[in-house]
Design a protein around this motif. Structure first.
Motif, PDB file in Angstrom:
ATOM      1  N   GLU A 109       0.832  -1.206   0.000  1.00 49.36           N
ATOM      2  CA  GLU A 109       0.000   0.000   0.000  1.00 49.36           C
ATOM      3  C   GLU A 109       0.865   1.254   0.000  1.00 49.36           C
ATOM      4  O   GLU A 109       0.572   2.223  -0.703  1.00 49.36           O
ATOM      5  N   TRP A 110       1.918   1.257   0.812  1.00 46.47           N
ATOM      6  CA  TRP A 110       2.773   2.436   0.905  1.00 46.47           C
ATOM      7  C   TRP A 110       3.487   2.689  -0.419  1.00 46.47           C
ATOM      8  O   TRP A 110       3.580   3.836  -0.868  1.00 46.47           O
ATOM      9  N   LEU A 111       3.982   1.649  -1.051  1.00 46.51           N
ATOM     10  CA  LEU A 111       4.663   1.799  -2.336  1.00 46.51           C
ATOM     11  C   LEU A 111       3.720   2.376  -3.388  1.00 46.51           C
ATOM     12  O   LEU A 111       4.114   3.215  -4.205  1.00 46.51           O
ATOM     13  N   ILE A 112       2.464   1.920  -3.383  1.00 39.56           N
ATOM     14  CA  ILE A 112       1.478   2.442  -4.335  1.00 39.56           C
ATOM     15  C   ILE A 112       1.187   3.909  -4.041  1.00 39.56           C
ATOM     16  O   ILE A 112       1.173   4.755  -4.943  1.00 39.56           O
ATOM     17  N   THR A 113       0.969   4.223  -2.767  1.00 34.98           N
ATOM     18  CA  THR A 113       0.647   5.587  -2.372  1.00 34.98           C
ATOM     19  C   THR A 113       1.754   6.567  -2.755  1.00 34.98           C
ATOM     20  O   THR A 113       1.488   7.691  -3.201  1.00 34.98           O
ATOM     21  N   GLU A 114       2.995   6.135  -2.597  1.00 38.68           N
ATOM     22  CA  GLU A 114       4.133   7.008  -2.862  1.00 38.68           C
ATOM     23  C   GLU A 114       4.644   6.911  -4.303  1.00 38.68           C
ATOM     24  O   GLU A 114       5.678   7.495  -4.639  1.00 38.68           O
ATOM     25  N   GLY A 137      14.023  -1.621 -11.170  1.00 35.01           N
ATOM     26  CA  GLY A 137      13.061  -0.856 -11.949  1.00 35.01           C
ATOM     27  C   GLY A 137      12.115  -0.028 -11.103  1.00 35.01           C
ATOM     28  O   GLY A 137      11.266   0.685 -11.632  1.00 35.01           O
ATOM     29  N   SER A 138      12.244  -0.091  -9.785  1.00 31.08           N
ATOM     30  CA  SER A 138      11.391   0.678  -8.889  1.00 31.08           C
ATOM     31  C   SER A 138      12.109   1.941  -8.442  1.00 31.08           C
ATOM     32  O   SER A 138      13.332   1.960  -8.303  1.00 31.08           O
ATOM     33  N   ALA A 139      11.331   2.999  -8.194  1.00 30.14           N
ATOM     34  CA  ALA A 139      11.927   4.228  -7.667  1.00 30.14           C
ATOM     35  C   ALA A 139      12.534   3.985  -6.294  1.00 30.14           C
ATOM     36  O   ALA A 139      13.437   4.709  -5.871  1.00 30.14           O
ATOM     37  N   LEU A 140      12.071   2.954  -5.599  1.00 33.83           N
ATOM     38  CA  LEU A 140      12.652   2.612  -4.309  1.00 33.83           C
ATOM     39  C   LEU A 140      14.106   2.175  -4.463  1.00 33.83           C
ATOM     40  O   LEU A 140      14.932   2.405  -3.569  1.00 33.83           O
ATOM     41  N   HIS A 141      14.436   1.563  -5.582  1.00 36.26           N
ATOM     42  CA  HIS A 141      15.814   1.161  -5.870  1.00 36.26           C
ATOM     43  C   HIS A 141      16.733   2.377  -5.839  1.00 36.26           C
ATOM     44  O   HIS A 141      17.813   2.359  -5.231  1.00 36.26           O
ATOM     45  N   THR A 142      16.309   3.442  -6.485  1.00 32.33           N
ATOM     46  CA  THR A 142      17.102   4.673  -6.506  1.00 32.33           C
ATOM     47  C   THR A 142      17.225   5.265  -5.113  1.00 32.33           C
ATOM     48  O   THR A 142      18.304   5.687  -4.685  1.00 32.33           O
ATOM     49  N   MET A 143      16.123   5.271  -4.360  1.00 25.00           N
ATOM     50  CA  MET A 143      16.121   5.850  -3.022  1.00 25.00           C
ATOM     51  C   MET A 143      17.098   5.133  -2.098  1.00 25.00           C
ATOM     52  O   MET A 143      17.874   5.761  -1.369  1.00 25.00           O
TER      53      MET A 143
END
Length: 230
Positions: free
Chosen positions: A3-8, A41-47
């Motif tokens: 849910e958090w990943l979708i929200t952000e 491929g996720s923006a979380l990877h960059t973060m």
């Protein structure tokens, strides 16, 4: 977490693996992890790999009694926190708000708000308000929400906001899923480029005549921020 990943807007191509599914892959890392998230491929990877504010991510993981570590640059393993009490919290909702885990969460919400009400700006006694609750079938505890799910509110604003949120949810019933997503994305984009109060004034000024449109646009022009292009 999903849910958090979708929200952000961080989900991208992220994929979750249970411990059994992950071990079946024969990878070198996360042998003790209970859950593994592949973030290629996720923006979380960059973060996580190149810098970024991970405070909300860190807090969310801790709220469920886990800690995380990177294995490959594209994988995150979630591990149980030794000694954490994973049994369902007993008692009424009010009793749960006495739990040290909730006290910690509420303190973080107020700290992030600078100990001022996020609706009126007053520095009075504050409550940590849940702006939404997830589905009851998941049985989340009050502290098992990301920091972005809360607002620090004075008692007066807390009572008033609950009524406003009911009206907002009732309004959403008149929208399709696509319309809700368009409104969310549009407001998010507008708030990046213009002050939120100017966006609200723009919407309130709109009407059937050209003068209404021009008046609304003037509110936007006065509220232009110095944000750089995304």
């Amino acid at each position: 977490m999903n849910e958090w990943l979708i929200t952000e807007d961080l989900l991208g191509d992220a994929t979750f693996y249970t411990d059994v599914e992950w071990r079946a892959r024969g990878e070198q890392f996360h042998e003790e992890s209970r859950l593994v998230l592949v973030i290629d491929g996720s923006a979380l990877h960059t973060m996580l790999n190149y810098g970024g504010d991970t405070s909300e991510f860190d807090d969310l993981i801790e709220s469920f009694g886990f800690w995380y570590e990177l294995g490959y640059s594209w994988s995150v393993g979630f591990n149980v926190e030794e000694g954490y009490d994973y049994s369902p919290a007993q008692g009424s909702y009010l009793r749960k708000l006495q739990d040290p885990r909730w006290q910690r969460k509420a303190r973080l919400v107020k700290d992030r708000a600078g100990h001022s009400c996020q609706d009126c700006g007053k520095g009075e006694a504050l409550d940590a308000h849940h702006c939404y609750y997830t589905s009851m079938r998941y049985g989340f505890e009050p502290w098992e929400y990301p920091l972005g799910a809360f607002r620090a509110l004075c008692r007066t604003c807390h009572e008033a906001r609950e009524r406003v949120e009911i009206r907002m949810r009732a309004f959403m019933a008149s929208l399709t899923q696509n319309e809700m997503e368009s409104v969310r994305a549009g407001l998010g984009h507008a708030h990046y480029w213009y002050k939120p109060e100017s966006v609200s004034s723009f919407l309130a000024a709109l009407g059937p005549e050209e003068r209404h449109i021009q008046s609304g646009l003037e509110h936007l022009r006065l509220g232009r921020t110095d944000a750089e292009p995304l």
